[in-house]
Design a protein around this motif. Sequence first.
Motif, PDB file in Angstrom:
ATOM      1  N   GLY A 100       0.730  -1.360  -0.062  1.00 37.90           N
ATOM      2  CA  GLY A 100       0.187  -0.082   0.026  1.00 37.90           C
ATOM      3  C   GLY A 100       0.752   1.249   0.016  1.00 37.90           C
ATOM      4  O   GLY A 100       0.180   2.401  -0.223  1.00 37.90           O
ATOM      5  N   ASN A 101       2.042   1.235   0.229  1.00 31.32           N
ATOM      6  CA  ASN A 101       2.982   2.447   0.212  1.00 31.32           C
ATOM      7  C   ASN A 101       3.127   2.928  -1.339  1.00 31.32           C
ATOM      8  O   ASN A 101       3.092   4.145  -1.404  1.00 31.32           O
ATOM      9  N   GLU A 102       2.909   2.122  -2.356  1.00 38.66           N
ATOM     10  CA  GLU A 102       2.927   2.763  -3.482  1.00 38.66           C
ATOM     11  C   GLU A 102       1.460   2.756  -4.288  1.00 38.66           C
ATOM     12  O   GLU A 102       0.707   1.649  -3.777  1.00 38.66           O
ATOM     13  N   ARG A 103       1.014   3.516  -5.061  1.00 39.53           N
ATOM     14  CA  ARG A 103      -0.317   3.380  -5.673  1.00 39.53           C
ATOM     15  C   ARG A 103      -0.454   3.733  -7.195  1.00 39.53           C
ATOM     16  O   ARG A 103       0.397   4.789  -7.535  1.00 39.53           O
ATOM     17  N   TRP A 104      -1.208   3.063  -7.870  1.00 41.99           N
ATOM     18  CA  TRP A 104      -1.286   3.112  -9.405  1.00 41.99           C
ATOM     19  C   TRP A 104      -2.774   2.917  -9.526  1.00 41.99           C
ATOM     20  O   TRP A 104      -3.412   1.970  -8.931  1.00 41.99           O
ATOM     21  N   SER A 105      -3.509   3.555 -10.542  1.00 39.83           N
ATOM     22  CA  SER A 105      -4.782   3.175 -11.109  1.00 39.83           C
ATOM     23  C   SER A 105      -4.965   3.458 -12.501  1.00 39.83           C
ATOM     24  O   SER A 105      -3.970   4.202 -13.119  1.00 39.83           O
ATOM     25  N   SER A 106      -5.717   2.874 -13.127  1.00 40.83           N
ATOM     26  CA  SER A 106      -6.153   2.966 -14.684  1.00 40.83           C
ATOM     27  C   SER A 106      -6.520   4.364 -15.122  1.00 40.83           C
ATOM     28  O   SER A 106      -6.277   4.634 -16.392  1.00 40.83           O
ATOM     29  N   SER A 107      -6.642   5.062 -14.309  1.00 44.44           N
ATOM     30  CA  SER A 107      -7.368   6.356 -14.444  1.00 44.44           C
ATOM     31  C   SER A 107      -6.208   7.262 -14.258  1.00 44.44           C
ATOM     32  O   SER A 107      -6.345   8.737 -14.792  1.00 44.44           O
ATOM     33  N   ASN A 108      -5.237   6.874 -13.390  1.00 40.55           N
ATOM     34  CA  ASN A 108      -4.048   8.062 -13.264  1.00 40.55           C
ATOM     35  C   ASN A 108      -2.984   7.114 -13.224  1.00 40.55           C
ATOM     36  O   ASN A 108      -2.450   6.754 -12.265  1.00 40.55           O
ATOM     37  N   ARG A 109      -2.298   7.222 -14.436  1.00 38.89           N
ATOM     38  CA  ARG A 109      -1.168   6.086 -14.722  1.00 38.89           C
ATOM     39  C   ARG A 109       0.207   6.400 -14.120  1.00 38.89           C
ATOM     40  O   ARG A 109       1.095   6.418 -14.749  1.00 38.89           O
ATOM     41  N   ARG A 110       0.200   7.091 -12.994  1.00 40.61           N
ATOM     42  CA  ARG A 110       1.528   7.301 -12.553  1.00 40.61           C
ATOM     43  C   ARG A 110       1.469   6.388 -11.087  1.00 40.61           C
ATOM     44  O   ARG A 110       0.415   6.611 -10.255  1.00 40.61           O
ATOM     45  N   ILE A 111       2.648   6.209 -10.888  1.00 43.74           N
ATOM     46  CA  ILE A 111       3.154   5.538  -9.364  1.00 43.74           C
ATOM     47  C   ILE A 111       3.320   6.414  -8.410  1.00 43.74           C
ATOM     48  O   ILE A 111       4.390   7.286  -8.570  1.00 43.74           O
ATOM     49  N   HIS A 112       2.535   6.594  -7.248  1.00 49.39           N
ATOM     50  CA  HIS A 112       2.735   7.463  -6.309  1.00 49.39           C
ATOM     51  C   HIS A 112       3.434   6.634  -5.153  1.00 49.39           C
ATOM     52  O   HIS A 112       3.043   5.699  -4.583  1.00 49.39           O
ATOM     53  N   SER A 113       4.665   7.218  -4.791  1.00 50.14           N
ATOM     54  CA  SER A 113       5.339   6.529  -3.781  1.00 50.14           C
ATOM     55  C   SER A 113       6.135   7.495  -2.823  1.00 50.14           C
ATOM     56  O   SER A 113       6.725   8.509  -3.343  1.00 50.14           O
ATOM     57  N   PRO A 114       6.218   7.039  -1.491  1.00 48.14           N
ATOM     58  CA  PRO A 114       7.071   7.820  -0.651  1.00 48.14           C
ATOM     59  C   PRO A 114       8.531   7.588  -0.730  1.00 48.14           C
ATOM     60  O   PRO A 114       9.024   6.741  -1.444  1.00 48.14           O
ATOM     61  N   ARG A 115       9.199   8.349   0.052  1.00 46.00           N
ATOM     62  CA  ARG A 115      10.791   8.236   0.253  1.00 46.00           C
ATOM     63  C   ARG A 115      10.912   6.884   0.816  1.00 46.00           C
ATOM     64  O   ARG A 115      10.255   6.262   1.806  1.00 46.00           O
ATOM     65  N   PRO A 116      12.195   6.026   0.641  1.00 41.93           N
ATOM     66  CA  PRO A 116      12.550   5.097   1.353  1.00 41.93           C
ATOM     67  C   PRO A 116      12.713   5.189   3.031  1.00 41.93           C
ATOM     68  O   PRO A 116      12.889   6.501   3.361  1.00 41.93           O
ATOM     69  N   PRO A 117      12.192   4.463   3.958  1.00 41.26           N
ATOM     70  CA  PRO A 117      12.337   4.562   5.246  1.00 41.26           C
ATOM     71  C   PRO A 117      13.466   4.964   5.797  1.00 41.26           C
ATOM     72  O   PRO A 117      14.418   4.253   5.452  1.00 41.26           O
ATOM     73  N   ARG A 118      13.630   5.648   6.881  1.00 39.60           N
ATOM     74  CA  ARG A 118      14.780   5.679   7.724  1.00 39.60           C
ATOM     75  C   ARG A 118      15.335   4.468   8.375  1.00 39.60           C
ATOM     76  O   ARG A 118      14.348   3.814   8.675  1.00 39.60           O
ATOM     77  N   GLY A 119      16.521   4.235   8.306  1.00 41.06           N
ATOM     78  CA  GLY A 119      16.969   2.855   8.693  1.00 41.06           C
ATOM     79  C   GLY A 119      17.080   1.852   7.953  1.00 41.06           C
ATOM     80  O   GLY A 119      17.668   0.695   8.251  1.00 41.06           O
ATOM     81  N   LEU A 120      16.394   1.875   6.716  1.00 44.71           N
ATOM     82  CA  LEU A 120      16.588   0.815   5.671  1.00 44.71           C
ATOM     83  C   LEU A 120      17.937   0.665   5.316  1.00 44.71           C
ATOM     84  O   LEU A 120      18.762  -0.363   5.098  1.00 44.71           O
ATOM     85  N   ALA A 121      18.829   1.649   4.928  1.00 41.98           N
ATOM     86  CA  ALA A 121      20.046   1.621   4.293  1.00 41.98           C
ATOM     87  C   ALA A 121      21.036   0.940   5.307  1.00 41.98           C
ATOM     88  O   ALA A 121      21.880   0.142   5.135  1.00 41.98           O
ATOM     89  N   SER A 122      20.927   1.368   6.685  1.00 48.19           N
ATOM     90  CA  SER A 122      21.734   0.800   7.783  1.00 48.19           C
ATOM     91  C   SER A 122      21.427  -0.507   8.119  1.00 48.19           C
ATOM     92  O   SER A 122      22.423  -1.429   8.318  1.00 48.19           O
ATOM     93  N   PHE A 123      20.071  -1.050   7.885  1.00 44.53           N
ATOM     94  CA  PHE A 123      19.584  -2.298   7.995  1.00 44.53           C
ATOM     95  C   PHE A 123      20.456  -3.335   6.771  1.00 44.53           C
ATOM     96  O   PHE A 123      20.788  -4.503   7.090  1.00 44.53           O
ATOM     97  N   GLU A 124      20.467  -2.669   5.867  1.00 43.34           N
ATOM     98  CA  GLU A 124      20.902  -3.570   4.717  1.00 43.34           C
ATOM     99  C   GLU A 124      22.416  -3.573   4.804  1.00 43.34           C
ATOM    100  O   GLU A 124      23.115  -4.664   4.468  1.00 43.34           O
ATOM    101  N   ARG A 125      23.195  -2.610   5.441  1.00 44.59           N
ATOM    102  CA  ARG A 125      24.484  -2.615   5.586  1.00 44.59           C
ATOM    103  C   ARG A 125      24.936  -3.839   6.692  1.00 44.59           C
ATOM    104  O   ARG A 125      26.211  -4.460   6.501  1.00 44.59           O
TER     105      ARG A 125
END
Length: 279
Positions: A100-125
């Motif tokens: 649900g963080n990203e959204r697309w619909s056939s009437s508005n064909r753009r993907i709406h998405s937030p910024r990556p969450p804080r902490g994700l990059a350090s988790f990956e490291r």
Amino acid sequence: MEFTSAEAEERYAALVRAASRTVVGLDFDGTLSPIVDDPESAHIHPDASEVLVDLARAVAAVAVITGRPARQVLDLGGLEDVGIALAEEGTDLYVFGQYGNERWSSSNRRIHSPRPPRGLASFERELTGVLRRADAADAWIEDKGLAVAVHTRRLPDPDAAFQRIRPVLTELAAKHDLIAEPGRNVLEVRSHGMHKGLAVQTLVDELDAGGFLFAGDDLGDMEAFEAVAALRDGGMPTLLVCSASSEESALVPLSDVVVKGPEGVLDLLRRLTADAREA
């Protein structure tokens, strides 16, 4: 398809009567697409496009609610073409990606998405070292942009590997203020505050839905099941469908209908379409 109780059959009949105001929500992997070892090759069932377009003539809207990135599921499912076909029927197709963080619909064909969450990059490291210590160094790490999924399906003993990584990755996620969401031999680490249940409620609110069907296959769909159950308790016609497998059975006790994989899901949708036309 198999109804789990007499009450479930009554819920199906009520949903048929409310079909024209019903939203149909569908998971992707294991529900519209067969589970495969390589998630990047998990294409939608070949009959799904035709079934969804036909279904759209009988219901208010169709939504795919998935843990995958929206762009990925649009491509794997050919869903942009499905959306065009649904628009011709006067119905929208919605895609809610990454729970649900990203959204697309056939009437508005753009993907709406937030910024990556804080902490994700350090988790990956820290992730590689944690997997190595859990004897799962060869687990496949999927970077989804807003989340990281760790798959054990390709390992020699996927279930045992999953059980080893689940507690240590859950702890590591919590350290970085993230959550770990389990699925079928996959653990997805992402931000708090968004899940499939909220996507269900968004669709209900925005479309003024008078009924809701949701079909899913694993623990990642639990919040959507809970949201639909709450709608049912509030008096809305609903149906909960489990796309069952030998790997995952947690949703079976909560379901009104149990079917065998994507083929069974499509058979149910065909039946709903036919019954709604006759109602």
